[in-house]
Motif scaffolding. Sequence first.
Motif, PDB file in Angstrom:
ATOM      1  N   GLY A 191       0.807  -1.222   0.000  1.00 53.98           N
ATOM      2  CA  GLY A 191       0.000   0.000   0.000  1.00 53.98           C
ATOM      3  C   GLY A 191       0.828   1.255   0.000  1.00 53.98           C
ATOM      4  O   GLY A 191       1.779   1.403  -0.778  1.00 53.98           O
ATOM      5  N   SER A 192       0.485   2.146   0.918  1.00 53.72           N
ATOM      6  CA  SER A 192       1.049   3.491   0.951  1.00 53.72           C
ATOM      7  C   SER A 192       2.577   3.530   1.090  1.00 53.72           C
ATOM      8  O   SER A 192       3.240   4.393   0.523  1.00 53.72           O
ATOM      9  CB  SER A 192       0.392   4.252   2.105  1.00 53.72           C
ATOM     10  OG  SER A 192       1.319   5.089   2.724  1.00 53.72           O
ATOM     11  N   GLY A 193       3.121   2.598   1.855  1.00 44.47           N
ATOM     12  CA  GLY A 193       4.577   2.545   1.977  1.00 44.47           C
ATOM     13  C   GLY A 193       5.179   3.600   2.883  1.00 44.47           C
ATOM     14  O   GLY A 193       6.344   3.969   2.717  1.00 44.47           O
ATOM     15  N   SER A 194       4.405   4.078   3.881  1.00 49.65           N
ATOM     16  CA  SER A 194       4.991   5.092   4.770  1.00 49.65           C
ATOM     17  C   SER A 194       6.100   4.479   5.633  1.00 49.65           C
ATOM     18  O   SER A 194       7.067   5.164   5.982  1.00 49.65           O
ATOM     19  CB  SER A 194       3.917   5.762   5.636  1.00 49.65           C
ATOM     20  OG  SER A 194       3.373   4.870   6.556  1.00 49.65           O
ATOM     21  N   ASN A 195       5.991   3.204   5.960  1.00 48.55           N
ATOM     22  CA  ASN A 195       7.084   2.541   6.696  1.00 48.55           C
ATOM     23  C   ASN A 195       8.325   2.411   5.820  1.00 48.55           C
ATOM     24  O   ASN A 195       9.450   2.562   6.301  1.00 48.55           O
ATOM     25  CB  ASN A 195       6.638   1.177   7.227  1.00 48.55           C
ATOM     26  CG  ASN A 195       5.860   1.302   8.526  1.00 48.55           C
ATOM     27  OD1 ASN A 195       6.436   1.589   9.567  1.00 48.55           O
ATOM     28  ND2 ASN A 195       4.554   1.112   8.461  1.00 48.55           N
ATOM     29  N   ALA A 235       6.744  -4.475   5.099  1.00 50.34           N
ATOM     30  CA  ALA A 235       6.312  -3.166   5.589  1.00 50.34           C
ATOM     31  C   ALA A 235       4.935  -2.876   5.010  1.00 50.34           C
ATOM     32  O   ALA A 235       4.807  -2.214   3.981  1.00 50.34           O
ATOM     33  CB  ALA A 235       7.322  -2.096   5.168  1.00 50.34           C
ATOM     34  N   GLY A 236       3.909  -3.453   5.652  1.00 50.38           N
ATOM     35  CA  GLY A 236       2.565  -3.289   5.106  1.00 50.38           C
ATOM     36  C   GLY A 236       2.355  -4.182   3.897  1.00 50.38           C
ATOM     37  O   GLY A 236       1.724  -3.792   2.921  1.00 50.38           O
ATOM     38  N   ILE A 252       6.288  -5.726  10.430  1.00 55.18           N
ATOM     39  CA  ILE A 252       5.748  -4.804  11.432  1.00 55.18           C
ATOM     40  C   ILE A 252       4.246  -4.999  11.497  1.00 55.18           C
ATOM     41  O   ILE A 252       3.560  -5.026  10.475  1.00 55.18           O
ATOM     42  CB  ILE A 252       6.150  -3.335  11.188  1.00 55.18           C
ATOM     43  CG1 ILE A 252       5.571  -2.440  12.288  1.00 55.18           C
ATOM     44  CG2 ILE A 252       5.709  -2.831   9.815  1.00 55.18           C
ATOM     45  CD1 ILE A 252       6.519  -1.481  12.887  1.00 55.18           C
ATOM     46  N   HIS A 253       3.741  -5.150  12.736  1.00 53.85           N
ATOM     47  CA  HIS A 253       2.303  -5.353  12.945  1.00 53.85           C
ATOM     48  C   HIS A 253       1.796  -4.252  13.880  1.00 53.85           C
ATOM     49  O   HIS A 253       2.430  -3.964  14.897  1.00 53.85           O
ATOM     50  CB  HIS A 253       2.050  -6.733  13.559  1.00 53.85           C
ATOM     51  CG  HIS A 253       0.594  -7.015  13.725  1.00 53.85           C
ATOM     52  ND1 HIS A 253      -0.203  -7.419  12.671  1.00 53.85           N
ATOM     53  CD2 HIS A 253      -0.217  -6.933  14.804  1.00 53.85           C
ATOM     54  CE1 HIS A 253      -1.446  -7.561  13.107  1.00 53.85           C
ATOM     55  NE2 HIS A 253      -1.481  -7.271  14.393  1.00 53.85           N
ATOM     56  N   PRO A 254       0.641  -3.653  13.559  1.00 47.74           N
ATOM     57  CA  PRO A 254       0.200  -2.488  14.344  1.00 47.74           C
ATOM     58  C   PRO A 254      -0.604  -2.811  15.598  1.00 47.74           C
ATOM     59  O   PRO A 254      -1.657  -2.214  15.842  1.00 47.74           O
ATOM     60  CB  PRO A 254      -0.632  -1.697  13.328  1.00 47.74           C
ATOM     61  CG  PRO A 254      -1.220  -2.746  12.458  1.00 47.74           C
ATOM     62  CD  PRO A 254      -0.215  -3.863  12.389  1.00 47.74           C
ATOM     63  N   LEU A 272       1.015   4.621  13.933  1.00 50.43           N
ATOM     64  CA  LEU A 272       1.890   4.721  12.756  1.00 50.43           C
ATOM     65  C   LEU A 272       3.139   5.559  13.037  1.00 50.43           C
ATOM     66  O   LEU A 272       4.234   5.249  12.572  1.00 50.43           O
ATOM     67  CB  LEU A 272       1.088   5.298  11.580  1.00 50.43           C
ATOM     68  CG  LEU A 272       1.561   4.937  10.170  1.00 50.43           C
ATOM     69  CD1 LEU A 272       1.805   3.453   9.972  1.00 50.43           C
ATOM     70  CD2 LEU A 272       0.544   5.432   9.148  1.00 50.43           C
ATOM     71  N   GLU A 309       5.465   3.255  14.600  1.00 54.22           N
ATOM     72  CA  GLU A 309       5.947   2.254  13.634  1.00 54.22           C
ATOM     73  C   GLU A 309       7.137   2.794  12.850  1.00 54.22           C
ATOM     74  O   GLU A 309       8.106   2.078  12.589  1.00 54.22           O
ATOM     75  CB  GLU A 309       4.842   1.885  12.638  1.00 54.22           C
ATOM     76  CG  GLU A 309       3.706   1.099  13.236  1.00 54.22           C
ATOM     77  CD  GLU A 309       2.709   0.658  12.175  1.00 54.22           C
ATOM     78  OE1 GLU A 309       3.127   0.204  11.099  1.00 54.22           O
ATOM     79  OE2 GLU A 309       1.497   0.771  12.420  1.00 54.22           O
TER      80      GLU A 309
HETATM   81  C1  GRF Z   1       1.119  -0.447   8.925  1.00 54.47           C
HETATM   82  O1  GRF Z   1       0.205  -0.120   9.908  1.00 54.47           O
HETATM   83  C2  GRF Z   1       1.771  -1.773   9.231  1.00 54.47           C
HETATM   84  O2  GRF Z   1       1.927  -2.025  10.584  1.00 54.47           O
HETATM   85  C3  GRF Z   1       0.772  -2.732   8.671  1.00 54.47           C
HETATM   86  O3  GRF Z   1       0.298  -2.124   7.491  1.00 54.47           O
HETATM   87  C4  GRF Z   1       0.436  -0.706   7.584  1.00 54.47           C
HETATM   88  C5  GRF Z   1       1.244  -0.255   6.422  1.00 54.47           C
HETATM   89  O4  GRF Z   1       1.356   1.114   6.307  1.00 54.47           O
HETATM   90  N1  GRF Z   1       1.370  -4.041   8.516  1.00 54.47           N
HETATM   91  P1  GRF Z   1       2.347   1.750   5.236  1.00 54.47           P
HETATM   92  O5  GRF Z   1       2.043   1.097   3.891  1.00 54.47           O
HETATM   93  O6  GRF Z   1       3.762   1.492   5.667  1.00 54.47           O
HETATM   94  O7  GRF Z   1       2.013   3.205   5.212  1.00 54.47           O
END
Ligand code: GRF
Length: 203
Positions: A10-14, A84-85, A105-107, A173, A176
């Motif tokens: 998805g977004s890839g903010s991590n 990462a997501g 990573i798990h939220p 987040l 994270e």
């Molecule tokens: C994060 O909350 C992560 O913990 C979960 O999915 C989300 C991904 O967010 N596994 P992003 O794509 O890194 O913005």
Amino acid sequence: MLRIAVLVSGSGSNLQAIIDEIEKGSLNCEIKYVISDSEKAYGLERAKNHGIETIALDRKIYKGKVSDEILNLINGQVDLIVLAGYLSILNGEILRVFRNKIINIHPSLIPSFSGAGMYGIKVHEAAVKKGVKYSGCTVHFVNEEVDGGEILLQEVVPVFVEDTAETLQKRILVEEHKLLPKAIKLISDKKVKIENGKCYISK
Ligand code: GRF
């Protein structure tokens, strides 16, 4: 230098948080590939913006073979896989070849609000519904059990009665983005040992 592949859906903010730490010089590793199971993942754009090689493996085309395809593409070229997501479940040979070399990573604070079907906003909806006073995030190693591998790092985040799943997600987040680069740094500094189902971190 630790060579990593980052998997995103998805977004890839991590992913962005990892890129930022590398560019600041506080994380000594190289992102060799950013891989996604969806061509639409914004994480792929983030990678391209920083000159990182990207691979998109549409899960509708590769179906159950995404994990094998990833293994073919990266085997021997990376030391660590960072989820990462990443929404697909890794399975098969990749889990054996990269034993103790895949982190996710798990939220939430595992084992709460984790396991099959617990991803994305659903995790935070469950935490808000239960009325827990604390949630957070967990970086753990990946094995055959969904969210079941050894816990490397956790960060606690308060939950308020007026929280919605969205406000809680936002607060978690932020943490994270600190925890995942910290976990990669510990591994890159060779400070992590796994024994009897636990992670030991040396000073
Ligand atoms: C994060 O909350 C992560 O913990 C979960 O999915 C989300 C991904 O967010 N596994 P992003 O794509 O890194 O913005």
